[in-house]
Design an enzyme around this catalytic site. Sequence first.
Site, PDB file in Angstrom:
ATOM      1  N   HIS A  14      -2.525  -9.815   1.150  1.00  0.00           N
ATOM      2  CA  HIS A  14      -1.914  -8.994   0.114  1.00  0.00           C
ATOM      3  C   HIS A  14      -1.795  -9.887  -1.115  1.00  0.00           C
ATOM      4  CE1 HIS A  14      -0.141  -5.826   2.870  1.00  0.00           C
ATOM      5  NE2 HIS A  14      -0.307  -6.808   3.739  1.00  0.00           N
ATOM      6  N   GLY A  16       5.064  -7.232  10.813  1.00  0.00           N
ATOM      7  CA  GLY A  16       4.594  -6.122   9.988  1.00  0.00           C
ATOM      8  C   GLY A  16       3.097  -5.970   9.876  1.00  0.00           C
ATOM      9  N   HIS A  26      -6.230  -9.716   6.263  1.00  0.00           N
ATOM     10  CA  HIS A  26      -6.188  -9.301   4.853  1.00  0.00           C
ATOM     11  C   HIS A  26      -5.075 -10.058   4.156  1.00  0.00           C
ATOM     12  CE1 HIS A  26      -3.768  -6.547   7.304  1.00  0.00           C
ATOM     13  NE2 HIS A  26      -2.915  -6.483   6.296  1.00  0.00           N
ATOM     14  N   SER A  38      -0.093  -4.326  10.470  1.00  0.00           N
ATOM     15  CA  SER A  38      -0.412  -3.002  11.001  1.00  0.00           C
ATOM     16  C   SER A  38      -1.909  -2.767  11.101  1.00  0.00           C
ATOM     17  CB  SER A  38       0.243  -1.914  10.145  1.00  0.00           C
ATOM     18  OG  SER A  38      -0.227  -1.975   8.811  1.00  0.00           O
TER      19      SER A  38
HETATM   20  P1  5GP Z   1      -0.207  -5.000   6.949  1.00  0.00           P
HETATM   21  O1  5GP Z   1       1.000  -4.131   7.248  1.00  0.00           O
HETATM   22  O2  5GP Z   1      -1.179  -4.953   8.115  1.00  0.00           O
HETATM   23  O3  5GP Z   1       0.108  -6.374   6.501  1.00  0.00           O
HETATM   24  O4  5GP Z   1      -0.914  -4.334   5.705  1.00  0.00           O
HETATM   25  C1  5GP Z   1      -1.720  -3.197   5.787  1.00  0.00           C
HETATM   26  C2  5GP Z   1      -1.777  -2.595   4.421  1.00  0.00           C
HETATM   27  O5  5GP Z   1      -2.851  -1.680   4.401  1.00  0.00           O
HETATM   28  C3  5GP Z   1      -0.529  -1.821   4.011  1.00  0.00           C
HETATM   29  O6  5GP Z   1       0.023  -2.397   2.832  1.00  0.00           O
HETATM   30  C4  5GP Z   1      -1.026  -0.403   3.782  1.00  0.00           C
HETATM   31  O7  5GP Z   1      -0.415   0.211   2.662  1.00  0.00           O
HETATM   32  C5  5GP Z   1      -2.515  -0.597   3.572  1.00  0.00           C
HETATM   33  N1  5GP Z   1      -3.331   0.510   4.019  1.00  0.00           N
HETATM   34  C6  5GP Z   1      -3.241   1.178   5.199  1.00  0.00           C
HETATM   35  N2  5GP Z   1      -4.204   2.106   5.286  1.00  0.00           N
HETATM   36  C7  5GP Z   1      -4.937   2.004   4.144  1.00  0.00           C
HETATM   37  C8  5GP Z   1      -6.082   2.700   3.641  1.00  0.00           C
HETATM   38  O8  5GP Z   1      -6.646   3.589   4.286  1.00  0.00           O
HETATM   39  N3  5GP Z   1      -6.556   2.329   2.416  1.00  0.00           N
HETATM   40  C9  5GP Z   1      -5.957   1.330   1.695  1.00  0.00           C
HETATM   41  N4  5GP Z   1      -6.509   1.056   0.499  1.00  0.00           N
HETATM   42  N5  5GP Z   1      -4.883   0.656   2.129  1.00  0.00           N
HETATM   43  C10 5GP Z   1      -4.383   0.996   3.334  1.00  0.00           C
END
Ligand code: 5GP
Length: 111
Positions: free
Chosen positions: A99, A90, A97, A92
């Site tokens: 969470h 997951g 980062h 993306s």
């Molecule tokens: P991943 O899926 O990579 O672990 O988490 C990426 C996170 O970035 C997701 O929870 C998504 O909601 C968040 N996200 C994606 N684009 C943006 C954005 O432009 N601004 C913010 N604040 N969060 C974002």
Amino acid sequence: MSDCLFCKIVAGEIPSTKVYEDAHTYAFADTNPQAPTHVLVVPRQHFSDIADLARDAEASAGYLAGIRGLVEQEQLSDFRTVFNTGAGVGQSVFHVHAHVLAGRPMGWPPG
Ligand code: 5GP
Ligand code: ZN
């Protein structure tokens, strides 16, 4: 990295809701929150994922101190910290980062 979404957020080129920052770290609200508190914590310097960051001991220490700073500022006692690493689970955005999730009950293992 010029085409990295979170580098652009750190640089202020894309707006975000800042929650915490220090010399090494920037933290902002996730736009698709999965809990009452859902903050993304990133190092200011670009690393693609947690394994990439871990190769740099100084940056790793600064980054962990940033997570601690956020947690202390927000007075979080119970929170979950998730690092998705790889598209298969997951990830993306390929700028490491955490969470940081809090404010509701969370089961284990996660669904
Ligand atoms: P991943 O899926 O990579 O672990 O988490 C990426 C996170 O970035 C997701 O929870 C998504 O909601 C968040 N996200 C994606 N684009 C943006 C954005 O432009 N601004 C913010 N604040 N969060 C974002
Ligand atoms: Zn980046």
